[in-house]
Scaffold this active site. Structure first.
Site, PDB file in Angstrom:
ATOM      1  N   HIS A 131       0.822  -1.210   0.000  1.00  0.00           N
ATOM      2  CA  HIS A 131       0.000   0.000   0.000  1.00  0.00           C
ATOM      3  C   HIS A 131       0.856   1.260   0.000  1.00  0.00           C
ATOM      4  O   HIS A 131       1.944   1.280   0.570  1.00  0.00           O
ATOM      5  CB  HIS A 131      -0.869   0.050   1.264  1.00  0.00           C
ATOM      6  CG  HIS A 131      -1.909  -1.021   1.336  1.00  0.00           C
ATOM      7  ND1 HIS A 131      -3.044  -0.974   0.583  1.00  0.00           N
ATOM      8  CD2 HIS A 131      -1.977  -2.153   2.083  1.00  0.00           C
ATOM      9  CE1 HIS A 131      -3.780  -2.049   0.874  1.00  0.00           C
ATOM     10  NE2 HIS A 131      -3.148  -2.781   1.761  1.00  0.00           N
ATOM     11  N   CYS A 164      -4.515 -27.567 -11.247  1.00  0.00           N
ATOM     12  CA  CYS A 164      -4.869 -28.983 -11.040  1.00  0.00           C
ATOM     13  C   CYS A 164      -4.797 -29.369  -9.576  1.00  0.00           C
ATOM     14  O   CYS A 164      -5.301 -30.429  -9.201  1.00  0.00           O
ATOM     15  CB  CYS A 164      -4.015 -29.907 -11.904  1.00  0.00           C
ATOM     16  SG  CYS A 164      -2.518 -30.523 -11.122  1.00  0.00           S
TER      17      CYS A 164
END
Lengths: 467, 410
Positions: A62, A448
């Site tokens: 930030h 996966c």
């Protein structure tokens, strides 16, 4: 270099014990490790660094543009942004300066943007700009319909939170810090020195730093302080498949209004897209489960912000607990009479502020009588760059030519080679489980989820660690 | 940029489809036929499907044996098998693939590429099953590899999510690994497997089947401690277990296809392809479970062989067909392959799947409101998880300039 996970703890007192090896505790350890004369212990209840809130956040570096001006948090986030930005560049931590857009979806939010721009100005963030809908949709063509405008904050960046924590801890351990894992602090007593009763016996220290995150209030009370109560605030997050990454260019932030914060959509340095978080005030400090309602809410909000996003597959769901205290600022307090510093109420900005918090805490320790001695800058560390923006090791012909193990892929979705897994297992702070290995290499973190590679990765881990 | 190597045909994936295509092509003298397999061994999914059901009725085989036979056939025919080599992406211009392996990154240019990258089960995260993130959560693929390739310990008590063929295979693997199967859990009102298999599991092995039930939450920190199950009538229960296997719910492994900009079919989520398995990208063919997740290995192998015939025509200079007329399905039908009609590429038949049993077992084929064909499907009882076949005799009635063909059940 000392990392322990079992057995008795050293009997001789440490100069400083830090409780909690999250991003803040590790940053403090790294800062103290700059003083080679100090003997420092970093004590962690779990089996790895960064296992609590630090691993389950929104992974944003930030600028602090929306902090409340004049607060400690505002100052430390602003300073921390600069410090961590420079540190990341030196130590191989992936950062992408993608910038943020605060997107207004109704008149109230649109009206709030100029006020936020002024606040950003007060926080030293001078490069924000108000965008009309046309420019907004040019910048974000996949944004859902109905956006009225946005505030652009170019300095907002995304970062790898796991590598950050690991880099701090690695540097600290290499410079002499003792990292004690699987060491849950059960009680602490002050008697001119600190005596910590832990799951692995007693540990002695002259000074104590409480960086226990969600449990900081409990530790604080053990030393007789009743300054704050940590209420875990759960944030559930969805991680979308890499095929979603081209859908979004910036961090898309909600505009905070009286009705509360919405959710954000953010790219990750690993090449995925995050959607979240929820904000649920709970009592249970272990309630890191996702819920059907939480996921449904996120998907509904995500569909409005970026409709094509929710058509892609989700590759991970996680929930983090933020340490809310009911105060609008960090709760960093020195208790010189007890040679003790509390680092409480570190909210979601803690990753950004971590290095500035560490410098601040070191100052408080010195004020509480700690003589840190001379400074020697630790050697930079080079951790594996997990960022999608830089070439994966298998793509580097020079690396594979020198060592074919980097060309032998195990995790196909994330392109992780045997060489990288071997390196992680031999690193300063090796993983103690498959989850730790995943955070260090991304093995098994793909779409996966182990269908192809799970058994092979487990085999390498078990062979590599002799377990 | 690495140097470009040239081959005649590049097959991506050494499962039944890829190996069958490579064997046929090499035997027919297609030139240099190379098969890339990212796993250390060729064979694909049958390699770790350590149970019967492969081969033919007269010559039944186990998965590993079948995989070996296909591998030997491809090698005997003269195809080059390169294991441990991953096709990463496409390079500019024509069918050019970038690869990596222990020998380093490479760029391979082929006159034709056959994508045979297979299918996988959707994991827990994609299914959005809430709860904690403990160890002990896997798919059948991971389970079978762990047990049959590495001999790893699995757990003591396992719940299997699903009650179709693959779910029963997972239960068999768990029992072989010494893990007690607590229950099979399915949202459907019945199991979708052969009656003998379902009864053997239930009566002989004592594995309960929970129907009309959903796993709504995973419990436990560190290691799975149980799963919460909700019946359709609202009752919930916790099944204590340390392992849960998510079975079925297959999706094509379409990463390379998608990266190559191939048009995907909305039903199968694999590449759209015509009866000779031409995709939308010139020079690129597809075969096997990438086209449809999932069908028996012999179907994949037959498709590989059919694609090989089309590859030979392509190498001989046959023009690449236009995109053709899309074939779409209406609910409850889920998908159909092939899903493009192009002249000169009529398949033997189409394969379809349905989501729920249709109200009437009749298939209608329309184009622009015009009925092209009406038939009873084979088999007569249309069930989820069971393949239906539809003749392709209606292809010559399709207007090549018309709208999409729609297959429906009413």
């Amino acid at each position: 270099m000392t990392v322990t996970a079992a057995g008795p703890l050293p009997r001789t007192p440490y100069d400083v014990a830090i409780v909690g090896a999250g991003v803040v505790g590790c940053a403090i350890a790294r800062e103290l490790a700059r003083h080679p004369r100090l003997r420092v212990a970093l004590v962690e209840a779990q089996d790895d660094v960064g296992q609590g809130t630090s691993k389950a956040n929104t992974a944003i570096l930030h600028t602090g543009f929306d902090a409340t001006p004049g607060t400690l948090e505002a100052r430390l986030v602003r300073e921390g942004h600069t410090l961590l930005g420079a540190y990341a560049a030196r130590n191989g931590i992936p950062v992408e300066r993608v910038g943020a857009l605060l997107v207004a979806w109704d008149g109230e939010q649109l009206a709030a943007l100029p006020r936020l721009a002024r606040k950003a100005e007060d926080n030293g963030c001078h490069d924000t700009a108000l965008l009309g809908p046309e420019e907004l949709y040019t910048r974000e063509p996949h944004l859902g319909p109905g956006a009225l405008g946005a505030l652009h904050v170019p300095g907002e960046s995304v970062i790898c939170p796991w590598t950050t924590t690991l880099a701090y801890a690695t540097q600290a351990v290499r410079a002499g810090t003792d990292l004690h894992l699987n060491t849950a602090v059960r009680d602490v007593a002050w008697d001119g020195g600190h005596r910590l009763t832990t799951s692995r016996g007693t540990l002695y220290a002259r000074h104590l730093v409480n960086a226990a995150g969600l449990h900081a209030d409990t530790l604080d009370r053990a030393l007789g302080h009743d300054d704050f109560t940590v209420t875990p605030r759960r944030g559930q997050l969805l991680v979308y498949d890499k095929f979603a990454r081209p859908l979004v260019r910036h961090i898309l932030l909600p505009v905070p209004t009286a009705l509360g914060k919405g959710v954000l959509v953010a790219p990750t340095v690993h090449g995925n897209v995050l959607l979240g978080p929820t904000a649920e005030d709970l009592r249970d400090k272990h309630a890191t489960e996702s819920t059907a309602e939480g996921l449904a809410t996120l998907r509904e909000k995500g569909r409005r912000i970026l409709p094509a996003l929710v058509e892609e597959e989700v590759t991970a769901v996680y929930a983090g607990l933020r340490a809310a205290t009911g105060h609008e600022d960090y709760r960093i307090t020195a208790h010189p009479g007890q040679a003790y510093v509390t680092v409480g109420g570190i909210r979601s900005t803690g990753l950004t502020a971590s290095m500035a918090i560490a410098a601040h805490v070191t100052g408080l320790l010195a004020g509480a009588g700690l003589d840190p001695g001379p400074v020697r800058e630790p050697e930079p560390v080079t951790l594996p760059d997990l960022g999608e923006a830089s070439p994966r090791p298998c793509r580097r012909a020079d690396l594979v030519a020198a060592d074919p193990e980097y060309g032998t892929l195990v995790c196909h979705c994330e392109r992780v080679s045997r060489g990288e897994i071997r390196d992680a297992l031999a690193s300063t702070i090796p993983p103690r489980g498959l989850e730790g290995l995943r955070r260090r290499t991304r093995a098994g973190a793909g779409r996966c989820q182990g269908f192809y590679c799970g058994a092979a990765v487990r085999e390498l881990f078990e062979r590599g660690t002799g377990s | 940029m690495t140097a470009v190597r040239h081959v005649d045909v590049l097959v991506v994936g050494a499962g039944p489809a890829g190996l069958a295509a490579a064997a046929r092509l090499a035997a027919a003298g297609a030139g240099r036929v190379e098969v890339l397999e990212r796993e250390p061994e060729p064979g694909g999914v049958p390699r770790h499907s350590a149970h019967g059901g492969f081969g033919t009725l007269t010559r039944p085989l186990t998965g590993p044996r079948y995989a070996r036979l296909l591998t030997e056939a491809a090698e005997r025919a003269g195809a080059t098998l390169r294991t441990g080599v991953t096709a990463l992406d496409w390079a500019r211009g024509g069918p050019v693939v970038t690869t990596v392996g222990p020998g380093g990154p490479e760029t391979v240019r082929a006159r034709a590429v056959v994508l045979a990258t297979g299918a996988r089960e959707r994991p827990r995260a994609a299914r959005l099953v809430p709860g904690t993130r403990p160890a002990g959560v896997c798919t059948t693929g991971e389970l079978q590899r762990a047990v049959h390739l590495f001999g790893q310990h699995i757990g003591t008590r396992a719940v299997v999510v699903g009650a179709e063929d693959v779910s029963y295979a997972a239960a068999g693997t768990l029992r072989a690994a010494g893990t007690e199967v607590v229950a099979l859990v399915t949202e459907d009102p019945r199991a979708h497997t052969g009656r003998a298999r379902a009864q053997a599991a239930r009566l002989y092995h004592g594995i309960p089947l929970l129907t009309s039930a959903t796993v709504t939450e995973l419990l436990g920190h560190g290691r799975l401690s149980g799963v919460r199950v909700r019946h359709r009538d609202g009752r919930t229960a916790v099944l204590p277990c340390d392992t849960v296997v998510f079975t079925g719910d297959f999706v094509p492994d379409h990463e390379l296809a998608r990266r190559g900009g191939l048009v995907l079919d909305p039903g199968t989520r694999g590449p759209a392809a015509d009866g000779a398995w031409h995709t939308s990208r010139p020079g690129v063919f597809a075969a096997g479970d990438l086209l449809h997740a999932v069908e028996p290995a012999r179907t994949a192998a037959l498709e590989g062989a059919r694609a090989a015939r089309a590859v030979l025509d392509h190498l001989a200079g046959a023009p690449w067909p236009d995109p053709g007329v899309p074939v779409l399905v209406s609910a409850p039908l889920r998908w159909i392959t092939p899903n493009r009609v192009t002249p000169g590429a009529r398949p033997d038949h189409h394969l379809l799947r349905t989501g729920t049993p249709p109200p009437r077992p009749v298939l209608y084929v329309h184009q622009d409101g015009r009925l092209l064909h009406r038939t009873r499907p084979v088999p007569r009882v249309a069930l989820p998880h069971r393949t239906l076949t539809l003749t392709a005799r209606w292809h010559d009635r399709v207007d090549p300039g018309g709208g999409p063909v729609r297959v429906s059940t009413g």
